[in-house]
Every structure is written in structure tokens, then in C-alpha cells.
Scaffold this motif. Sequence first.
Motif, PDB file in Angstrom:
ATOM      1  N   VAL A 501       8.758 -13.185   5.958  1.00 51.40           N
ATOM      2  CA  VAL A 501       7.347 -12.831   6.163  1.00 51.40           C
ATOM      3  C   VAL A 501       6.555 -13.115   4.894  1.00 51.40           C
ATOM      4  CG1 VAL A 501       5.748 -10.922   6.590  1.00 51.40           C
ATOM      5  CG2 VAL A 501       7.855 -11.121   7.940  1.00 51.40           C
ATOM      6  N   ARG A 502       7.137 -12.795   3.748  1.00 47.98           N
ATOM      7  CA  ARG A 502       6.464 -13.106   2.482  1.00 47.98           C
ATOM      8  C   ARG A 502       6.175 -14.587   2.356  1.00 47.98           C
ATOM      9  NH1 ARG A 502      10.394 -13.094  -2.337  1.00 47.98           N
ATOM     10  NH2 ARG A 502      10.894 -15.009  -1.198  1.00 47.98           N
ATOM     11  N   TRP A 521      -0.819  -4.304   8.502  1.00 45.51           N
ATOM     12  CA  TRP A 521       0.612  -4.173   8.798  1.00 45.51           C
ATOM     13  C   TRP A 521       1.444  -5.099   7.918  1.00 45.51           C
ATOM     14  CZ3 TRP A 521       3.280  -0.543  10.967  1.00 45.51           C
ATOM     15  CH2 TRP A 521       2.701   0.295  11.914  1.00 45.51           C
ATOM     16  N   ALA A 522       0.943  -6.299   7.656  1.00 42.59           N
ATOM     17  CA  ALA A 522       1.673  -7.217   6.771  1.00 42.59           C
ATOM     18  C   ALA A 522       1.844  -6.600   5.393  1.00 42.59           C
ATOM     19  CB  ALA A 522       0.936  -8.548   6.673  1.00 42.59           C
ATOM     20  N   GLY A 523       0.770  -6.031   4.858  1.00 37.83           N
ATOM     21  CA  GLY A 523       0.848  -5.416   3.543  1.00 37.83           C
ATOM     22  C   GLY A 523       1.828  -4.261   3.497  1.00 37.83           C
ATOM     23  N   TYR A 528       7.806  -3.236   0.456  1.00 33.40           N
ATOM     24  CA  TYR A 528       9.199  -3.086   0.026  1.00 33.40           C
ATOM     25  C   TYR A 528       9.518  -4.078  -1.090  1.00 33.40           C
ATOM     26  CZ  TYR A 528      10.423  -0.269   4.162  1.00 33.40           C
ATOM     27  OH  TYR A 528      10.509   0.709   5.108  1.00 33.40           O
ATOM     28  N   LEU A 529       8.931  -5.273  -0.977  1.00 34.99           N
ATOM     29  CA  LEU A 529       9.208  -6.341  -1.937  1.00 34.99           C
ATOM     30  C   LEU A 529       8.185  -6.418  -3.061  1.00 34.99           C
ATOM     31  CD1 LEU A 529      10.236  -9.546   0.078  1.00 34.99           C
ATOM     32  CD2 LEU A 529      11.694  -8.096  -1.323  1.00 34.99           C
ATOM     33  N   SER A 530       6.908  -6.235  -2.715  1.00 30.65           N
ATOM     34  CA  SER A 530       5.857  -6.527  -3.688  1.00 30.65           C
ATOM     35  C   SER A 530       4.618  -5.677  -3.447  1.00 30.65           C
ATOM     36  CB  SER A 530       5.489  -8.012  -3.615  1.00 30.65           C
ATOM     37  OG  SER A 530       4.326  -8.278  -4.359  1.00 30.65           O
ATOM     38  N   ALA A 538      -4.324  -5.692   1.641  1.00 32.54           N
ATOM     39  CA  ALA A 538      -5.281  -4.599   1.839  1.00 32.54           C
ATOM     40  C   ALA A 538      -6.702  -5.052   1.501  1.00 32.54           C
ATOM     41  CB  ALA A 538      -4.880  -3.401   0.990  1.00 32.54           C
ATOM     42  N   GLN A 539      -6.853  -5.788   0.413  1.00 31.02           N
ATOM     43  CA  GLN A 539      -8.179  -6.281   0.031  1.00 31.02           C
ATOM     44  C   GLN A 539      -8.747  -7.228   1.085  1.00 31.02           C
ATOM     45  OE1 GLN A 539      -7.478  -7.980  -3.837  1.00 31.02           O
ATOM     46  NE2 GLN A 539      -7.804  -6.049  -4.922  1.00 31.02           N
TER      47      GLN A 539
END
Length: 810
Positions: A501-502, A521-523, A528-530, A538-539
Motif C-alpha cells: 500500500v505504501r 483510511w490510507a493514513g 504502522y510503517l510511517s 491527513a493533510q
Amino acid sequence: MSSVESTDLFWHHGVMDLLHDPRVAAAGVSGREAEVLAAVGRRLTNREIAAELFISVRTVESHVAALLRKLAAPSRSALLEIAIDAASRAAFPRPTTSFVGRVDELQTVSLRVAEHSLVTLLGPGGCGKTRLAQEVAARWPGEVRMVDLATLGPANVESALMDALDLGTDSVPNLAGRAQITLAGRSILLVMDNCEHVVDAAASGATKLLEGAPELHVLAGSRRPLDLPAESIFRVAPLALPIGHDTDSVRASPAGQLFMERAGSIRASFVIDEFNAGSVATICERVDGLPLAIELAAASLRSMSVDELASALHHRGSLPGRGGRSLRHRTMHAAIEWSWSLLSDDEAALLSRLATLPGALFLEEVVRVEPLGLPPVTDVLSSLVRLVDQSMVIAHIAPGNPTRYDLLETIRAFAVARIADDDAAEVRQAFARVERDVLAAAASKSRTGDLRVYRDEQDRRKVLAALSWSAKESPTVGQDLLVSIASHYELDPSRTLLEGVRDVVESHAIPDGWQAKALAWAGLFLNYLSLDLLQKCAQLAVERAVGEEDAAFADWASGFAHAYRDETEAALTALAKASAYFSTAGNEWMVAHCSMARGLAETDPTEAVAAFEQSMLTFLKVGAPWHANSARMALVRRALEAEINVGGATRWLQASLAYAQHHGTRHDRAHAKLAEAQLSALHGRTDDTLSLGAQSAQTFRQIGDLRCLGRALMLMAALESTPTNALRLSGEALEVALLQGDRRGQATAIGGVAETATAAGDLVLAARAIGAAASITSKPPPAEGVIKEEYASFMLEGRAGGPMLVLSHL
């Protein structure tokens, strides 16, 4: 009789084979005597032999007497056995290479052949059906005959079967009748190879033979079943691949052993060692463990090294040809092309579409993929069944689990080359739509605690492939799929999924069509990773928000991002707005998520515990026990960290452990172990803490949960009595925090370094650590013991160099 006629007769009755039989040749049997012996083997009387050879009965008797003497045979029956044995050996080709692996298969098939009248070895081209049949035949106690149907048409099958079994009784018109007369009382194994292109004629011939001679046993080799009631099917799988790329694993695997054996015949000095084991394993994997492909690969060592061959297979994906074989078996391409030519238009279309998609598809996925603008496959289910029957598709059937359908990579590469690029793109988009719908349903089930659906690593790879395609070609489908991925896997991530996904988010610069909900949701998933990616998503969610619902999701993601940055006021403000909207909209599910985020943001432990408890209760209210247990574990962790209501936290922990053990995922169990380690630390059970912490850290590392990995490492570092080990653990935690962009985690890890270094008397390292901590937080570790003028320069050095400087000195 002319010499030509004589020669034809010799060949027709297998006389030349008899003359080359070691026992017959050693006895000095003449050509005419061999003719008589061959006729005796066919159970002809002396009068019938005389008529056939145009000689007198007395001459036949004289030849029979000579044969009895030369072959030391006590009777005519003994001559019959000698003739049959010699003809059987001559009729069956002996392999010129060693048989590698398949010990269990050989035993199983040999038993089946003894117990059943018809056994079919079923498998794709090049999987080793013929060789396995040869080895089974070599162990058959009676006569063995073989007929290769590869070059024959349907009309020629019966005559080939009659020739193979010497059914020359012209007075009987049908095959069953001839078999009854000629084969009665004889223990014969007929190997009928390459039946797939004449399968109906082969089935008919086998039926007639078995009807006339019930004692006969037939072993068929085919890429598709004969579909007879008496047929026992044995699927011949490729050779087992190495379980690892180390020398021992490769040497122990049947695929590695075959490569080593055949490569040794090309280069006498070849062995599998530490230098080439990885390349040999790669070669075996790239060719799916197919024996023919492995042998072709080994033959390539005449012109290239093992490493070059592995690289060539990786980039080109095909093997060079090899002479000395039937046309169909000179290359894997030719072997597959032979099977491809037997497919109907619907079967070929379905196979090409399946080849375009990632492997291990469920039946629902296969049936529901309907590409727009392409001719429909008339009956997908029937075509799929026929592809499995013809060994072009593998059906993985496991009791209690849905069947998965996959292709060997060699077949996949062949089939995908036969679909146009535009058509393949349509198939991929259809698949992305199916995955969107399937995963949305799975996400809905996971909320209620049903974690059985779409949890396998193969499923995660399929989902990632669909996300990658749709992100580029259909952003609307992509964003819906992303929401389902994040909500379904949020509490059960994997490194594969997180990194996939990243990569999609970073490589496509977050598609313009993705809206606030998908970005939020992606953020949340990627945090977990970053934390940097969480902040970025979010921005963008805030910037792209259109309407109140979009704004609420953007606030929710922003609240998480602010919480992890220790920006408490901003976090609580954003989360309050999001919670208010979701509450008004009746979305209790998202209200519970907002309460969870508020627990992370609160600096007051009592308020944090209360928020986690509220989240837990709300999740239970909406029927989401899995998420409720996650909130309960967060509550336990915060209470134990602050040492408040330890008794209550202990009871909550026992409940969490019980749920995780019986209903949760390995991620849940790792969280439970980490909380249990915290409790052990409070009670002074250092050994238990270190053991539980190490177990949870291992799982977090494998999954890709860097945030919780850092927590586990720091818990162990705080209790480690050996300074060297404590510094190592703190250094690992710092490295993890740097990877994640977690400034709070960095400050905590650097604080651990400062404390351990001070206790060990390494005040230079302690000063650097304190300076580095001051560069990222307003609350650096206390400088007691190192606030001396002589260490001030090291503190300044630490402030300038930051966390990386500290890491470089560990």
C-alpha cells in the motif's frame, strides 16, 4: 519369399527384437528359429506356424526342438514364457538416465496399478508422467507393453493397441474378442502414453481391452482424464522445490537433486555449493519444479554458468531448446503449445484471462471476472473444470477451505502472451472491481469478529495487485478498494500488505481522484510503517474534503497524526469535531474509532484510560468484539504504564489474553504478550518480561508494526541488566523510530541510551544523547551527572547531529 518380405515379417513379429535379446543372442538362436520362437510366444500351433512361415510342420518341430535345447527350456510352455519375457523387454523403452525423487509417488502408483484395472497419470506437459510410468512398469511382475499415441489420430488408436499387444487373430473382428483370445491368463501391464489429443479413442480402446481381458492392467499418461467409471486418477505434481536457498535445502529437495544429477552429466565437476545454491533454487522455482524444464535448464550449462542461467530465466522466462527429444518435448514452449492446441475457444479465452491475474483465485473470483468489451466466456464454470481436467489449471483443494485455482508460471507466461494488452487491461480492471466487492464484504464480516475470510498471504498479494492496477487506471475503484483494505486489515496487518500500500501511495503520488475518506483510511493503515505518510494523507484529506462527512474523516485522520506528534490540543480538537459529526450521523462505528484516537492523544492517564474504555464499550455496542479487544489492550497498556488501577488492568488483561488466544490474530496475541510483559515488569519478574517482550517483538517485526516493535524493544532495554545489551536494544528502538518518523519514539529511545550510558560511566555518550534528545523534544532526559563543562561540547555535538549521531556511536 523375397528378402524384403522376409525382413518385413521379421520386423512385424518382433523377431529382430528377439534376436537382440541378451538370452536369445547368447544361445546362438538363428533368424528362422527366432521366427518360430516369436510365433510360439503368440500361442500359435505348429501347423499355424508352418502355414505362416511357408515351411513344413516337421521343420517347425525341428526348430522347436533346437530352441528347447539351446535355451535349456524344459517344455514348450517355458519357450512361451521366454518369448513373452523377451518381447516385453523389447516393447518397453528403458530410460538412459537415473530416476530422481518421487519415491512415495512410485510406491503409491505401483499399488494402485496392482489394485485397479485402469490408472491414469494426470498432469501438465513436462511434469514427468512418462518417466514415472516407466519406473512403475519396471517393477511390474508380469509382461509390460507400451504404446505411444502422440503421433496418432483417433482412427489409428485401435490398430496401435493391437500391434502393441500382438492381437493378430484376424478371424475375430473386434478388439474385445481378440483380447479375450490372446491375453487370457496373462498378467500384462499396458502403458498407454500421451492420450490427451485422442482421449475418446483411447478410452474406447481401453474399455474394449478390459472387457475382453479382465486380467489386463492399463496405465495411461494424459493431460486430461479418460472419463471412464473404472479410472483411478493420480495427479502427477511437479517436483518439490527447495524450502530455502541454502546449500542443504537445495540438495535435499527433489528438484535440486534432479538439477544436480543432470548438470553433473554436462559438467562432471558440478556440485551444489554455497556459491551456486541460491541460483539453483531460483532456477527450480522459475520452472515450477517441472522435470522436463529442469533437464532443459541443466542442459543449458553447456553454454552458460548457473548464475547466468538464473538471471536469464528471471528476465526472459523461457528455456532454450534441446535436441534428441520428440518435437513436443524439445522446449517447454512446445510442450505447452501442444496442450494449448487442444483447448476450445472458451477454454483458451478463460486461461488467458486467468494468466493475466495473480494466482490462487477463488471460484467466486473466477466466475465474477467479466471484462467489459470482451466476448463473454459462455460457461465459465464448465470451462474451468475442463482446464483443471486438462492440467492447465491447478485446483488446490483443502478440507474446510474454499478451493483455489492457480497456474504454473510456465503455463501462465505462455497464456498471457496470447492476450492483447488492451484486453489484459480490461481483465485486470474487471478483477479490481471483483476484489473491491469481495473485500468490502470481508471487511464487514471482520467487524463482527469473523476473521477467516481473506487472511492468507496469497489473498493479500491479489488485493495489492488489484489496488496497483486500479490506482493507475480507475481511481474510483482504487479508492473504494483502499478503504476496504485498510478497514479489513487495520488490526491484522502484514509487512507485505503495508509495504505494498505504501508503494502504491508513493509511486502514484496519491491519485487526484482519491477523496478524503480513502486518504484518511490510507493514513491510518500506513501509520504502522510511517507517521510521515499518516501526516501526508491527513493533510491531503483536509485539502480534498468536500462536505461534512469528508471533513469528519479528515479530522479523524488529523487527530491521529497530531496525537502521535504529541500535539495534544490539536488532536483533541480535531477528534471532537469528527466524533460530533459521526454521532449525529448515527455512525457509532466511527465514534468508537474517534474515542480510540482520543485515548492515544490524552496526556492525563486517567482521561486516556476512560477514552479507551469508552471506545471498547462502543465497539461492543455495534457488535465488533475484535476491535473492542484492541481497545481493551490499549487500556491495559496505558494503565500499566501509569501504574493506575493495576488490579483492574490485570483483570482486563486476562480477558484480552483469553480473547486473543481463541479468537484473535497473531497481531492480537503479540499485543497481549506485550501487555503481559508490562505486568511482569511491574511485579519484578524480569526474566518473564524479557521473554515475553522478545516474543512480541519478533511478531511485530515480521508483521511490519514498527510502532509496537519500538515499544517492545524499549521495555526490554529498561530491564536489561547488561549495559551492552541495553544499549543494543535502545539502538534498535531508535532505528525503528527513525524509520517510522516517530519523534516520540526517538526521544524515548535516546533517553534510554542516556540513562544506560550514565549508569555505565560513559558520560560522553550520555552527553551526546541528551543533546540529541533536546533537538527533537522540549523534555529531554535529565542531565544530572553530565552537566559539567568538560561535557558541554558533546551535548552541543549531540544537538547538532541529532538521533543519527547517537545511532552512529552505538
